[in-house]
Design a protein around this motif. Sequence first.
Motif, PDB file in Angstrom:
ATOM      1  N   ALA A   1       0.717  -1.121   0.095  1.00  0.00           N
ATOM      2  CA  ALA A   1       0.045   0.010  -0.138  1.00  0.00           C
ATOM      3  C   ALA A   1       0.915   1.294  -0.097  1.00  0.00           C
ATOM      4  CB  ALA A   1      -1.079  -0.080   1.231  1.00  0.00           C
ATOM      5  N   GLU A   2       2.084   1.030   0.633  1.00  0.00           N
ATOM      6  CA  GLU A   2       2.651   2.601   0.858  1.00  0.00           C
ATOM      7  C   GLU A   2       3.499   2.551  -0.674  1.00  0.00           C
ATOM      8  OE1 GLU A   2       6.231   4.298   3.805  1.00  0.00           O
ATOM      9  OE2 GLU A   2       6.237   1.957   3.436  1.00  0.00           O
ATOM     10  N   THR A   3       3.961   1.704  -1.327  1.00  0.00           N
ATOM     11  CA  THR A   3       4.603   2.018  -2.561  1.00  0.00           C
ATOM     12  C   THR A   3       3.524   2.461  -3.747  1.00  0.00           C
ATOM     13  OG1 THR A   3       6.290   0.246  -1.807  1.00  0.00           O
ATOM     14  CG2 THR A   3       5.808   0.711  -4.557  1.00  0.00           C
ATOM     15  N   TRP A   4       2.379   1.831  -3.375  1.00  0.00           N
ATOM     16  CA  TRP A   4       1.232   2.153  -4.243  1.00  0.00           C
ATOM     17  C   TRP A   4       0.948   3.580  -4.397  1.00  0.00           C
ATOM     18  CZ3 TRP A   4      -1.739  -0.300  -8.313  1.00  0.00           C
ATOM     19  CH2 TRP A   4      -2.601   0.564  -8.679  1.00  0.00           C
ATOM     20  N   ASN A   5       0.924   4.155  -3.047  1.00  0.00           N
ATOM     21  CA  ASN A   5       0.299   5.355  -2.898  1.00  0.00           C
ATOM     22  C   ASN A   5       1.390   6.323  -3.256  1.00  0.00           C
ATOM     23  OD1 ASN A   5      -2.246   4.828  -1.883  1.00  0.00           O
ATOM     24  ND2 ASN A   5      -1.348   4.709   0.125  1.00  0.00           N
ATOM     25  N   CYS A   6       2.647   6.025  -2.838  1.00  0.00           N
ATOM     26  CA  CYS A   6       3.985   6.864  -3.214  1.00  0.00           C
ATOM     27  C   CYS A   6       4.194   6.812  -4.833  1.00  0.00           C
ATOM     28  CB  CYS A   6       4.999   6.339  -2.669  1.00  0.00           C
ATOM     29  SG  CYS A   6       6.434   7.730  -2.646  1.00  0.00           S
ATOM     30  N   LEU A   7       3.945   5.907  -5.631  1.00  0.00           N
ATOM     31  CA  LEU A   7       4.172   5.768  -6.995  1.00  0.00           C
ATOM     32  C   LEU A   7       3.057   6.374  -7.628  1.00  0.00           C
ATOM     33  CD1 LEU A   7       5.458   4.387  -9.331  1.00  0.00           C
ATOM     34  CD2 LEU A   7       4.031   2.433  -9.093  1.00  0.00           C
ATOM     35  N   MET A   8       1.549   6.289  -7.218  1.00  0.00           N
ATOM     36  CA  MET A   8       0.506   7.058  -8.000  1.00  0.00           C
ATOM     37  C   MET A   8       0.563   8.422  -7.781  1.00  0.00           C
ATOM     38  SD  MET A   8      -0.729   4.624  -9.666  1.00  0.00           S
ATOM     39  CE  MET A   8      -0.116   3.005  -9.580  1.00  0.00           C
ATOM     40  N   LYS A   9       1.197   8.810  -6.725  1.00  0.00           N
ATOM     41  CA  LYS A   9       1.330  10.303  -6.201  1.00  0.00           C
ATOM     42  C   LYS A   9       2.241  10.942  -7.067  1.00  0.00           C
ATOM     43  CE  LYS A   9       2.172  13.558  -2.419  1.00  0.00           C
ATOM     44  NZ  LYS A   9       2.829  13.561  -0.980  1.00  0.00           N
ATOM     45  N   GLU A  10       3.298  10.312  -7.181  1.00  0.00           N
ATOM     46  CA  GLU A  10       4.626  10.891  -7.982  1.00  0.00           C
ATOM     47  C   GLU A  10       4.275  10.883  -9.517  1.00  0.00           C
ATOM     48  OE1 GLU A  10       8.322  12.521  -8.558  1.00  0.00           O
ATOM     49  OE2 GLU A  10       6.952  12.317  -6.895  1.00  0.00           O
ATOM     50  N   ALA A  11       3.424   9.897 -10.083  1.00  0.00           N
ATOM     51  CA  ALA A  11       3.144   9.725 -11.503  1.00  0.00           C
ATOM     52  C   ALA A  11       2.315  10.811 -11.657  1.00  0.00           C
ATOM     53  CB  ALA A  11       2.627   8.437 -11.811  1.00  0.00           C
ATOM     54  N   ASN A  12       1.276  10.954 -10.662  1.00  0.00           N
ATOM     55  CA  ASN A  12       0.268  12.063 -11.045  1.00  0.00           C
ATOM     56  C   ASN A  12       0.770  13.551 -10.885  1.00  0.00           C
ATOM     57  OD1 ASN A  12      -2.006  10.290 -11.069  1.00  0.00           O
ATOM     58  ND2 ASN A  12      -2.421  10.313  -9.221  1.00  0.00           N
ATOM     59  N   ARG A  13       1.910  13.757 -10.141  1.00  0.00           N
ATOM     60  CA  ARG A  13       2.497  14.911 -10.044  1.00  0.00           C
ATOM     61  C   ARG A  13       3.312  15.317 -11.374  1.00  0.00           C
ATOM     62  NH1 ARG A  13       7.407  16.629  -9.739  1.00  0.00           N
ATOM     63  NH2 ARG A  13       8.582  14.798  -9.378  1.00  0.00           N
ATOM     64  N   ILE A  14       3.788  14.237 -11.857  1.00  0.00           N
ATOM     65  CA  ILE A  14       4.604  14.488 -13.187  1.00  0.00           C
ATOM     66  C   ILE A  14       3.457  14.762 -14.294  1.00  0.00           C
ATOM     67  CG2 ILE A  14       5.960  13.005 -14.805  1.00  0.00           C
ATOM     68  CD1 ILE A  14       7.588  11.773 -12.595  1.00  0.00           C
ATOM     69  N   GLY A  15       2.652  13.683 -14.310  1.00  0.00           N
ATOM     70  CA  GLY A  15       1.445  14.069 -15.351  1.00  0.00           C
ATOM     71  C   GLY A  15       1.014  15.366 -15.214  1.00  0.00           C
ATOM     72  N   ARG A  16       0.618  15.962 -13.968  1.00  0.00           N
ATOM     73  CA  ARG A  16       0.206  17.408 -13.906  1.00  0.00           C
ATOM     74  C   ARG A  16       1.268  18.690 -14.692  1.00  0.00           C
ATOM     75  NH1 ARG A  16      -1.380  15.509  -8.952  1.00  0.00           N
ATOM     76  NH2 ARG A  16       0.319  16.583  -8.136  1.00  0.00           N
ATOM     77  N   GLU A  17       2.495  18.266 -14.000  1.00  0.00           N
ATOM     78  CA  GLU A  17       3.355  19.219 -14.552  1.00  0.00           C
ATOM     79  C   GLU A  17       3.779  19.313 -16.179  1.00  0.00           C
ATOM     80  OE1 GLU A  17       7.234  18.007 -12.636  1.00  0.00           O
ATOM     81  OE2 GLU A  17       6.121  19.024 -10.634  1.00  0.00           O
ATOM     82  N   ASN A  18       3.450  18.109 -16.791  1.00  0.00           N
ATOM     83  CA  ASN A  18       3.618  17.869 -17.923  1.00  0.00           C
ATOM     84  C   ASN A  18       2.376  17.939 -18.811  1.00  0.00           C
ATOM     85  OD1 ASN A  18       6.406  17.547 -17.745  1.00  0.00           O
ATOM     86  ND2 ASN A  18       6.160  15.282 -17.417  1.00  0.00           N
ATOM     87  N   ALA A  19       1.327  18.146 -18.315  1.00  0.00           N
ATOM     88  CA  ALA A  19       0.055  18.397 -19.025  1.00  0.00           C
ATOM     89  C   ALA A  19      -0.044  19.578 -19.935  1.00  0.00           C
ATOM     90  CB  ALA A  19      -1.248  18.452 -17.916  1.00  0.00           C
TER      91      ALA A  19
END
Length: 118
Positions: A61-79
Amino acid sequence: MSDMEKKEEIRQVQHALRILNKNGEPVPEIFEDGIFGAETEQAISAFQKMEGLEELGKVNAETWNCLMKEANRIGRENAPPLPILPFHNDPSSVVPVHQSGEAVWFAQVMFRIIARSF
């Protein structure tokens, strides 16, 4: 959980890892095949190391949450930027090249005001 649901979750993890890889993070490149193989395990371990998490090579769960948070952050920055729709939020309000009129005047006024601030 069905095999289809597991495969979809694996694809989500692989997609997030690919986003990190494509944006220069030290995560090996992998394919989104929905199969949790050695390449996916290595990429997860690299991500966990990068984030200071326990290197399990598995997604808790910790890895999932951290991975999704980081991928979403990068996605928002590159949108791509959202368009400005000054006329009734109507996406068909597009001004063709070499046109004049109210829409062009409105844009020119906006730019003049912005230019004064900079």
